[in-house]
Every structure is written in structure tokens, then in C-alpha cells.
Design an enzyme around this catalytic site. Structure first.
Site, PDB file in Angstrom:
ATOM      1  N   ILE A 534       0.825  -1.213   0.000  1.00  0.00           N
ATOM      2  CA  ILE A 534       0.000   0.000   0.000  1.00  0.00           C
ATOM      3  C   ILE A 534       0.855   1.257   0.000  1.00  0.00           C
ATOM      4  O   ILE A 534       0.327   2.374  -0.030  1.00  0.00           O
ATOM      5  CB  ILE A 534      -0.948   0.019   1.212  1.00  0.00           C
ATOM      6  N   GLY A 535       2.169   1.107   0.012  1.00  0.00           N
ATOM      7  CA  GLY A 535       3.045   2.276  -0.030  1.00  0.00           C
ATOM      8  C   GLY A 535       4.495   1.857  -0.061  1.00  0.00           C
ATOM      9  O   GLY A 535       4.851   0.715   0.264  1.00  0.00           O
ATOM     10  N   VAL A 536       5.352   2.792  -0.493  1.00  0.00           N
ATOM     11  CA  VAL A 536       6.795   2.552  -0.544  1.00  0.00           C
ATOM     12  C   VAL A 536       7.489   3.803  -0.029  1.00  0.00           C
ATOM     13  O   VAL A 536       7.155   4.923  -0.428  1.00  0.00           O
ATOM     14  CB  VAL A 536       7.278   2.252  -1.974  1.00  0.00           C
ATOM     15  N   GLY A 538      11.458   5.323   2.046  1.00  0.00           N
ATOM     16  CA  GLY A 538      12.885   5.093   2.142  1.00  0.00           C
ATOM     17  C   GLY A 538      13.231   3.903   3.021  1.00  0.00           C
ATOM     18  O   GLY A 538      14.207   3.207   2.794  1.00  0.00           O
ATOM     19  N   PHE A 539      12.410   3.655   4.055  1.00  0.00           N
ATOM     20  CA  PHE A 539      12.653   2.516   4.937  1.00  0.00           C
ATOM     21  C   PHE A 539      12.347   1.213   4.219  1.00  0.00           C
ATOM     22  O   PHE A 539      13.017   0.199   4.416  1.00  0.00           O
ATOM     23  CB  PHE A 539      11.773   2.662   6.192  1.00  0.00           C
ATOM     24  N   LYS A 541       8.955  -1.086   1.891  1.00  0.00           N
ATOM     25  CA  LYS A 541       7.559  -1.179   1.480  1.00  0.00           C
ATOM     26  C   LYS A 541       6.635  -1.297   2.694  1.00  0.00           C
ATOM     27  O   LYS A 541       7.020  -1.827   3.735  1.00  0.00           O
ATOM     28  CB  LYS A 541       7.356  -2.391   0.563  1.00  0.00           C
ATOM     29  N   VAL A 542       5.415  -0.816   2.499  1.00  0.00           N
ATOM     30  CA  VAL A 542       4.384  -0.926   3.527  1.00  0.00           C
ATOM     31  C   VAL A 542       3.291  -1.850   2.996  1.00  0.00           C
ATOM     32  O   VAL A 542       2.776  -1.638   1.896  1.00  0.00           O
ATOM     33  CB  VAL A 542       3.794   0.442   3.900  1.00  0.00           C
ATOM     34  N   LYS A 557       5.336  -2.277   7.985  1.00  0.00           N
ATOM     35  CA  LYS A 557       6.425  -1.606   7.276  1.00  0.00           C
ATOM     36  C   LYS A 557       7.674  -2.470   7.370  1.00  0.00           C
ATOM     37  O   LYS A 557       8.190  -2.720   8.459  1.00  0.00           O
ATOM     38  CB  LYS A 557       6.665  -0.213   7.857  1.00  0.00           C
ATOM     39  N   ASP A 653      10.249  15.625  10.603  1.00  0.00           N
ATOM     40  CA  ASP A 653       9.877  15.269   9.230  1.00  0.00           C
ATOM     41  C   ASP A 653       8.375  15.438   9.030  1.00  0.00           C
ATOM     42  O   ASP A 653       7.686  14.551   8.528  1.00  0.00           O
ATOM     43  CB  ASP A 653      10.309  13.841   8.905  1.00  0.00           C
TER      44      ASP A 653
END
Length: 864
Positions: A534-536, A538-539, A541-542, A557, A653
Site C-alpha cells: 500500500i506504499g513505498v 525510504g525505509f 515497502k508498507v 512496514k 519530518d
């Protein structure tokens, strides 16, 4: 009569047979068709721009394997062709049938990643094409790192091949152990002959024959204009034109402008549109209106190049303002030598709006060890023109092959300034740095475009200006790469692989957090199935996942194993969130640390990030009241961080991607990987390395490296304008003055034109003037240059609550304002925070380790 009929039938049949033969020949001959090959892919695929990439399997000979990249960098413009690769352990070639009389564009795409457990740093190889050496001992990994780009595109213009067969050979370097070659994409595009001859700078009688040379594109710039992507290039050549501003030397940027509506671009018979698109010729950069200033400086660009090669410098001109001869006359210099005295664009073209280009050649010698190519323009004072000014619309620089047919230069070396910049601007959201450098050799066309600049992105203006000034002060010279991304990081993962014997999490944090086994995580994410992503970031993929037998939906994550960031963020996130519980902070459920994996498990936020509801999404726009309530919720979360624990916690951040929305549209602040404990009562700030995201970064924090909670306030001010205007914090495709939303919004606010940039969905009756005024004033104060001039997050929260009341009850502003007093405000805000609190952790945030003191939600009810 019958005989004539038979004759007609026979003739008609012969014609059809001839046509069919021609069609069959054309279908089997690729002489005029481009090759767009996705290397290592077993089937045809479509990239994000809708271009079709074919499998390369039928064109390859020799030993090779195929592989998939283990990690997709967020800055990749598309999965195709970068996520698949062709791997070579020995010399192998592509054989392509091409026209024997046509020049070709050859583009090689490289994405240095982990393939089949191969170490990308071991990849060194040569690339040749029909006798020309294009790359020698090339390391895509080193190049990408030095140029701060996720992927590399090398572009060459090949001379016509007499045999009609193009052979592209990849050979692993024999000078490195376990070396291998790879390529992700290959484009071979027939091109018109765009090269003729060029005058050799410094030699009046020497002409360089471009037609007989193979060339490499080093730079292609839309001077004074925006990024022009392949889809908008002319004649189907699919070139990329970048912003020129990162390469300007010194503080003298000149001014940019574009053609007025009554000026149309009209190509003359000797200049085809394939030379450069209309977008290049319809924008320009000049020196400015002041003749005294212009007569005392040069408009200068500086480029890093490989020494001991000849370069063709192509200048694109199109007069867009003046109509007479001797109105704008200027000298053109290349490497401090006069390439063209008294250049007069109208004198060359005869009228306004007519494009032309001029080629000049220069040989760059390795004399100083500082391989640079300088381009400068200066008014020709001796001609006494009407205006002391100069003009340029576009600029291209091509490297020519040497006498051995070689185009290869050395791998680039990261400059010390680049390393300093990376350390000073490290952030949390990209796995590879995205800052500009000043001494990068072998520069390439390509990089992180993402539909914009890259490129260009280049894009964090304050960062660029700061380092440009620093460099020019130190050495007097400088050259700049575009800033292709908006967030940087230099956090390094510890060497070695965690097997579970050594934990990065303190025993206190581990005791407050649930520990998940890796098998539980794999089961909940269907073994990290891509359909669950559902997301990408710097740490890593989610993933959307299920735990506790499928009864609870969570967000998982997973750290990217090949990323150079993770350990510090992983540890900080757990240390912080294990001790914090608040309705407007994302809740950390637990973590997993097994077999080298670092995984965090959070509450699932059904409505995703705030940003995806503002722009670049098909989701319905939020109403103004929804946006205001979301901002209030985020402000409550940040206010709690600043005042609700024993010490201030600074997020560092704050941005719209780190504000998440649950199923009830409640805003929750997330991503605490960069968070830091703030100063105590005896301190005014914390001295620390600068981290954050470009576009949101507090300029005072960047200048002084002194962190306070007011740095969060600045970032939140950008978020407020982002919510109001529904555009990114940085947009490199816009004119220079509009790139930074914070700067542009302040400019519009001060001249009373903020309404011009408000999200069109909000215009009309959604915002009454009183509410808009209070909201805009609050955002403006947050963006004050000095932290002392910014409000506290408590004051920001009060003003947003006030704006919401003005929205619901217009006309009551004066009454509410009179009631408010500073002490009452502090108590009111504290009460708000307590009412919103879902639970209070029973451990302090005093260094994040001391368990002997229990903190209350508000230590000082009087506020700070």
C-alpha cells in the site's frame, strides 16, 4: 473484349502481389522501426507513459540470465524497464537489424540493484557498439551513488552502420573478481541527421566533421524553461530536456521569460522541428534589464566533463522579444575562448520567433585536474547595442569519439562537497541521496525524472543556493547536478546481517511493544505478496496485513534489506512510539526482528495519507471543513509531542505523507524515525546534523544546525499551504519562483494574491473571507525566517480552532479574539490535549530510557 478483361485481371493480380511483397518485406525489415527492449523480461510490457517495451530474448546471443530487482526505488519513473534485468557473466551481444544509411539514438538504461543475490558493487563491464567503445570498466553502482541518482540512462548517437546490423556487446571486466554486466533497457531509435559541422573554438580555420563521429549526450538543457519529458519531445525522438538553473555559476541567474501569445514559433527551412521542440524555443534566459550590471558580469554555466575529449556545444536561439538588428548583441565564450563575437539573433534569423542553432567544438585538456567546460555570454559593448543583454533558449553538449573510436570516461568520483551536503541534508524518505554535486565526471542524461525534474528536480532551492555560495566562496568555481528528489538520507545500516542474536531495540522498548515472529508477519501479508503493498518509502515497502487470526487489520512496514538506511530509524521509531499514546499519533502495535528483517506493525489507516487526498490522485477532493479539521488534528498531535512529555519531542519530518487518516478521517502524525528529544529548560536548542525533507526543511535549522520545536512549526506551515493550494511542496516543473510552495505562497500572500493559487475545488462559498484570512495568517507566521518569530504549536492550534469557529459562525471573530488571553489559551490548549488523549504511557520520555519517573500528559499546565 474477353481478352482485355483477362488482361486487366492479370495486371490487377500482379499489382496486388507486388503490394503484398512490399508489405511482407516491410514487416520483416526493422530498418525504419525503433527497438524498445525491456531486458530480462519474458513478455511485452507497458511503462507508466504508455510506451510499449518488447522482450529482448529474440535478439540476444551468448550466455546470460534474467533477474528481477529485489527493491523498487520510489524515484523510479516506472517498473518498466527497470525492475527486470539481463545479467551477463561473459561477453554477450544483441544483434539488431537497422537501416544502413540512418543515424541512430542508442539509449542504455541501468538500475543498480540486487539481482539474484549478486553484489551490485562487483559489477564492472564494457559496452561496445560496432567498433565504438561506449563504456569501459563502467560501474553503474558507483555512477548512481556519485550522481545521487537511482537509475542511469546513457545516450549515444551512432553513425550509420554500413552492414545494416547493429551489435551491442556487454563484456564483464576482467580486472575485477566476480564481475558481471547487466542492462535493464535498450532503445534504438532511427533519427534524422542532426549533425553537420562545428567551428573549433580557438582555431579560425579548423572545422570539425560531426557527421562522421559517434557522440554521447552529456547535457541537454531547456534554458530558462521547464523540464520537457520524452512524451513532449519533437519528432518522436523521446529526448529529455532539463532545467538549466543547477548549472548556473554564481549568484547571477539573470531572468527567465517565455513567448507572448502573439509570438508564434516558426521553423525556417534549414531548421527542422526535430532539432528541438517548440517548448525549448518558446522560453529563454537573459541577463536582465539593468545595463550597468549586465556590462560587468557574464551569464555563465559550468559543467563537469571528461578530459581529453572534443565536445560539441550546441546553442539554441530564438528571439522572443526584440524585432530589430543591433538591439541585443552579445559575445559567446566556451572555456574562456571567444566562440562567437557579436551574436545577433535577429541579424541571423531576420525576424522574431524564428529558431536557429549554432555548433562550436572545443577540446578539453587534462591540465588542471579540474575537468570543466564553461559557457558564458556577455553583451558586446563595442557594438553599442540598444540593450546590453544576452539570450539563450537551449543548450546541448555532446562528447565526440576519439581517434580510437572510444567514448568511455572514468567512473565518477563523489566530491567532498557532495559528501558534506549529503551529511547536512540527510532525510528519512528516500533510500539513496538526492542532492547536487560539484565534481562528478562522466555525467549522464537520465535520472530520477518522475514526470518532472527528475528532474530537476533538480528543486530544493535553498539547499542549492546555500551550497553554490559555499562552493564559490571556497574555490571560485562550481557546477551543479539537478536535485532529482525531495528527500535525502545518509543513515547507514550497520554492517553484517542481524540473525536475531543482537537486537537493535532496548529492553524497555521491547517490553512495551509486542514482538511478532517472522512467520506471523509472512502469514499476515501472504508472504509479502506484492498485491498487499500500500506504499513505498525510504525505509521500505508498507503492506496491508492481518494479525490475530485475521481479526485485526494492520499496516506492516518492512525494511528493505538492500537499503542503506534502517537501523537508526527502526530503533528510534520503537523507542519513541512505545512510550507515546495519543489519539492524533499513529499507534505502534509491535515489531519483528528476525533473520535480518526489521519490521514495524502499526494500526491500519484506512484513508491513507493526507497528500493522496490533495493532488495526484483520483480520489474525491476533501471539503474545506474536512481539511481544516485534519490540520487541527495534526496540530494536536504535534502540540502533544512538544509539550506533553517531560522533554520536548521534535518530529523533524512533518509533511503531508506523514499525516495519516483513519476510517473516521481522524488525522494521526506518523513516521518518527527522525524524531529527537528536544532541549531542556537550560537549553535553547539541540545542535544536530540536519535531517528532513526538501521543501519542508526549516531554513534556520539548515543554516545553523540548531534544532528547536519551531522547526516543526515551519514544516507544518508548508503543510497548511499544501492543504490550501493542493500542490506539492516542491514542483520543479514550475517557473523558478514557484518551485517552492512556501516561498511562492508567502509571495502571493504579501501581494494580496493568495486567492490565485488556492485549490480550485475550494473556490466559491466553501471558505468565508474571515476563515481564510485567519488560516493564511497562521501559515504565514509559521514560515517566518527566524524561529523566534514563529508561533508555538499551541498558538497554531488555537488559531486553527479559531478559523474553524469562523467557518461555522462567520462574523464572531472579534468577540472570540477579545476573550482570548495567553494564560487562558495555555490552559485551553492543555485541556484540549487531555480530552483528545486516548491513553497515557506510564514511562517517561527522558532520554527514552529512564523508567523510574512516570510522566503526565502535561508537565507544565501553563504551557511553554
Amino acid at each position: 473484349m474477353v481478352i482485355n478483361t483477362y488482361i486487366y485481371i492479370i495486371l490487377f493480380s500482379l499489382i496486388l502481389l507486388s503490394l503484398n511483397t512490399i508489405q511482407v518485406f516491410s514487416a520483416n525489415s526493422n530498418s525504419s522501426n525503433p527497438y524498445i527492449l525491456s531486458c530480462g523480461s519474458s513478455k511485452d510490457s507497458i511503462d507508466s507513459d504508455g510506451r510499449k517495451w518488447s522482450s529482448d530474448s529474440q535478439y540476444i546471443s551468448g550466455n546470460s540470465t534474467t533477474a528481477k530487482a529485489q527493491y523498487q526505488d520510489p524515484s523510479l519513473p516506472s517498473e518498466v524497464p527497470y525492475m527486470s534485468a539481463r545479467i551477463f557473466s561473459s561477453s554477450s551481444s544483441y544483434k539488431l537489424s537497422v537501416s544502413p544509411k540512418q543515424r541512430l539514438w542508442l539509449r542504455l538504461h541501468f538500475y543498480p540493484s540486487s539481482y539474484n543475490s549478486l553484489d551490485k558493487s562487483s559489477s564492472y563491464f564494457d559496452v561496445t557498439a560496432n567498433g565504438f567503445t561506449l563504456l569501459k570498466n563502467f560501474s553503474a553502482s558507483i555512477t548512481a551513488e556519485a550522481l545521487t541518482q537511482a537509475y542511469i540512462v546513457k545516450e549515444f548517437s551512432l553513425i550509420p552502420i554500413a552492414s545494416g546490423n547493429l551489435n551491442i556487446t556487454f563484456t564483464p571486466s576482467s580486472s575485477h573478481n566476480n564481475s558481471f554486466a547487466f542492462v535493464n533497457g535498450i532503445e534504438v531509435i532511427p533519427m534524422p541527421e542532426l549533425f553537420q559541422t562545428a567551428n573549433m573554438v580557438g582555431f579560425d580555420d579548423q572545422i570539425i566533421d560531426e557527421q562522421s563521429s559517434t557522440l554521447q549526450t552529456m547535457f541537454r538543457l531547456n534554458v530558462g524553461g521547464q523540464y520537457v519529458g520524452p512524451a513532449n519531445d519533437s519528432a518522436g525522438i523521446k529526448r529529455t530536456w532539463y532545467d538549466d538553473s543547477p548549472y548556473l555559476f554564481g549568484a547571477a541567474f539573470g531572468v527567465t521569460f517565455q513567448a507572448e501569445k502573439n509570438v508564434s514559433i516558426q521553423y525556417p527551412s534549414n531548421v527542422s522541428e526535430s532539432v528541438a521542440p517548440v517548448d525549448v524555443y518558446s522560453t529563454a534566459r537573459s541577463m536582465g534589464p539593468d545595463p550597468k550590471i549586465n556590462s560587468n558580469y557574464n551569464l555563465t554555466w559550468v559543467f563537469q566533463v571528461d578530459s581529453n575529449f572534443t565536445y560539441v556545444v550546441r546553442f539554441h536561439f530564438c528571439e522572443l522579444q526584440l524585432t530589430k538588428v543591433n538591439q541585443r548583441v552579445f559575445d559567446i565564450y566556451v572555456n574562456n575562448q571567444t566562440a562567437q563575437p557579436a551574436a545577433d539573433v535577429i541579424g541571423w534569423t531576420g525576424k522574431i520567433g524564428v529558431p536557429l542553432y549554432k555548433d562550436y567544438a572545443v577540446f578539453v585538456r587534462d591540465e588542471t585536474g579540474d575537468d570543466e567546460l564553461w559557457v558564458a555570454l556577455h553583451p558586446t559593448v563595442s557594438m553599442k547595442p540598444e540593450f546590453y543583454d544576452a539570450l539563450l533558449n537551449g543548450l546541448e553538449i555532446f562528447k565526440m569519439n576519439d581517434t580510437r573510436g572510444n567514448l568511455a570516461g572514468p567512473n565518477p568520483v563523489p566530491s567532498q562537497m557532495l559528501q558534506d551536503a549529503e551529511e547536512a541534508t540527510a532525510g528519512a524518505n528516500n533510500p539513496s541521496p538526492r542532492a547536487g554535486g560539484s565534481k562528478n565526471k562522466g555525467l549522464v542524461i537520465g535520472g530520477v525524472t518522475g514526470g518532472a525534474a527528475g528532474v530537476v528536480v533538480a528543486a530544493a532551492v535553498c539547499i542549492v543556493v546555500y551550497h553554490r555560495k559555499k562552493k564559490s566562496q571556497e574555490s571560485g568555481v562550481g557546477a551543479w547536478l539537478p536535485l532529482y528528489g525531495t528527500s535525502t538520507t545518509m543513515t547507514s545500516r550497520k554492517s553484517g546481517t542481524n540473525t536475531g542474536s543482537t537486537s537493535h531495540v532496548s529492553s524497555l522498548a521491547a517490553a512495551l511493544c509486542r514482538h511478532f515472529s517472522l512467520s506471523e508477519i509472512k502469514h499476515g501479508t501472504k508472504n509479502f505478496d506484492e498485491s498487499q503493498v500500500i506504499g513505498v518509502g525510504g525505509f521500505g515497502k508498507v503492506y496491508k496485513g492481518l494479525i490475530d487470526g485475521g481479526s485485526m487489520k494492520v499496516a506492516i512496514k518492512r525494511s528493505n534489506p538492500s537499503s542503506e538506511q534502517g537501523v537508526n530509524e527502526f530503533q528510534t521509531e520503537i523507542e519513541m512510539l512505545s512510550k507515546l499514546r495519543h489519539r492524533h499519533l499513529v499507534s505502534l502495535i509491535g515489531f519483528c526482528e528476525e533473520e535480518g528483517e526489521m519490521i514495524l506493525v502499526y494500526d491500519y489507516m484506512a484513508n491513507g495519507t493526507l497528500r493522496e487526498h490533495l493532488y495526484k490522485s483520483n480520489k474525491p477532493p476533501l471539503s474545506w471543513k474536512q481539511r481544516l479539521e485534519i490540520c487541527i488534528g495534526a496540530a494536536r498531535g504535534l502540540h502533544y509531542l512538544h509539550t506533553g512529555a517531560r522533554y520536548t519531542i521534535i518530529h523533524r519530518d512533518v509533511k503531508t505523507t506523514n499525516i495519516l487518516l483513519d476510517e473516521n478521517w481522524v488525522a494521526k502524525v506518523s513516521d518518527f524515525g527522525l524524531s529527537k528529544t528536544g532541549p531542556n529548560l537550560q537549553q535553547t536548542h539541540v545542535s544536530t546534523m540536519v535531517k528532513g525533507s526538501f521543501g519542508y526543511l526549516d531554513p534556520e535549522y539548515f543554516r545553523r544546525q540548531q534544532l528547536t520545536e519551531k522547526s516543526d512549526v515551519y514544516s507544518f506551515g508548508v503543510v497548511l499551504f499544501e492543504v490550501l493550494c493542493a500542490r506539492p511542496a516542491l514542483n520543479a516543473t514550475l517557473p523558478k519562483e514557484q518551485v517552492s510552495l512556501g516561498d511562492w505562497a508567502l509571495h502571493c500572500q504579501k501581494r494580496g494574491a493568495l486567492h490565485e493559487i488556492i485549490d480550485p475545488h475550494l473556490k466559491g462559498a466553501q471558505i468565508n473571507p474571515e476563515c481564510l484570512k485567519k488560516f493564511a495568517e497562521t501559515a504565514e507566521k509559521c514560515l517566518s525566517d527566524h524561529g523566534l518569530d514563529r508561533p508555538s504549536m499551541g498558538d497554531v492550534l488555537w488559531n486553527l480552532e479559531f478559523a474553524l469557529q469562523l467557518l461555522d459562525h462567520p462574523g464572531e471573530g472579534s468577540v472570540v479574539a477579545e476573550v482570548r488571553a495567553s494564560d487562558a489559551c495555555a490552559m485551553h490548549i492543555a485541556t484540549l490535549g487531555i480530552e483528545e488523549e486516548s491513553s497515557t504511557a506510564s514511562v517517561p520520555v527522558d532520554g527514552l530510557t529512564d523508567s523510574s519517573v512516570v510522566f503526565s500528559q502535561f508537565v507544565n499546565q501553563q504551557g511553554r
